[in-house]
Design a protein around this motif. Sequence first.
Motif, PDB file in Angstrom:
ATOM      1  N   ASP A  82      11.354  88.356  76.277  1.00  0.00           N
ATOM      2  CA  ASP A  82      12.333  87.363  76.201  1.00  0.00           C
ATOM      3  C   ASP A  82      11.458  86.173  75.924  1.00  0.00           C
ATOM      4  O   ASP A  82      10.278  86.346  75.847  1.00  0.00           O
ATOM      5  CB  ASP A  82      12.952  87.220  77.361  1.00  0.00           C
ATOM      6  N   LYS A 116      24.095  78.740  79.882  1.00  0.00           N
ATOM      7  CA  LYS A 116      24.291  79.332  81.083  1.00  0.00           C
ATOM      8  C   LYS A 116      23.241  79.037  81.950  1.00  0.00           C
ATOM      9  O   LYS A 116      21.946  79.384  81.790  1.00  0.00           O
ATOM     10  CB  LYS A 116      24.827  80.692  80.883  1.00  0.00           C
ATOM     11  N   ASP A 119      21.320  82.347  82.401  1.00  0.00           N
ATOM     12  CA  ASP A 119      20.264  82.798  81.326  1.00  0.00           C
ATOM     13  C   ASP A 119      18.866  82.051  81.278  1.00  0.00           C
ATOM     14  O   ASP A 119      17.995  82.321  81.335  1.00  0.00           O
ATOM     15  CB  ASP A 119      20.913  82.529  80.070  1.00  0.00           C
ATOM     16  N   ARG A 122      17.061  83.337  84.320  1.00  0.00           N
ATOM     17  CA  ARG A 122      16.602  84.715  83.937  1.00  0.00           C
ATOM     18  C   ARG A 122      15.195  84.372  83.125  1.00  0.00           C
ATOM     19  O   ARG A 122      14.266  84.925  83.305  1.00  0.00           O
ATOM     20  CB  ARG A 122      17.385  85.630  83.143  1.00  0.00           C
TER      21      ARG A 122
END
Length: 350
Positions: A82, A116, A119, A122
């Motif tokens: 990511d 968000k 997110d 994360r």
Amino acid sequence: MSESRKNYVRPLDLKEGRVDMAHGSGGRAMAQLIDEIFARHLGNDYLAQGDDGALLPAPGGGRLVLATDAHVVSPLFFPGGDIGCLAVHGTINDVAVMGARPLYLAASFILEEGFKFADLSRIVQSMAAAAKAAGVPVVTGDTKVVERGKGDGVFITTTGVGVVPPGRELSGRQARPGDAILVSGTLGDHGMAIMAERESLGFASPIVSDTAALHELVAALQDSGADLHVLRDPTRGGLATTLNEIARQSGVGMMLQEKALPVNPAVNAACEFLGLDPLYVANEGKLVAICAEKDANKLLAALRAHPLGRQAAIIGSVHDDPHHFVQMTTALGGRRIVDWLSGEQLPRIC
């Protein structure tokens, strides 16, 4: 960078909550965001100093290397990684291929209103895990918020600092005629993983990004005793663009052997399907190494002895060429120019 939680009415809703403009205002909401997401996951003694920069111990001797990189990858989450771990790995690698030992990272975040918290949390957790695994902490940072529709969720810029021991010199200016060219593994994995995820391409064999921190692999190469001249990580523009950069810096030409180039079959098939050339597709966990020809096999053995270099290969050689061309002997025995990348083949891949 943090403020006592006693000033907050309620903690952030990390499941359903979202970033708003107040989180970039420099006030209490921003302090809460930093405390509950950034400091919570990235926290260490240097970050806890809470100043605009970090006061760091200076290593004895050597020279410092400073590298910075902005990360705008889309999608933010992809097979194998990511934007968070990518931001850590990319900057560590830029420092490491200069022959430096990465020491510290700084990170700045541009957040879009409405992003968000789940997110963001994360992503920051992924950064924290990558930094911890690499042993290179994030010691300072900055956060800004832009209005809804004027960003793309999150952009991350990371800066890395490292130290080069006395007597060590690696540079794109140091390739010499007769040198061997090696790569540490398969080409194009990251770029094609991003493209497959972005376009929802359901290939039979999933393609996974190769994003990884390469500094321990670099250290192993430096300890091998090989006469190492150049290291570079072939990210945007892929191997082809990286070798053209080095050829121009060093004033030399290069000849690649197509049969020697390591490419995963799934990546090769995806490139054929999309009309792309894996030589120009980005990597985020591979390096190019150029060394004296006599030490090529020694360096290859050092690469293959490391988990991140098991598919390493000797792919070509450096030669005299006043035009500084990168060429390739094809699988059919012909020859072609491997030119600079023209335009942006795969935008938003890092």
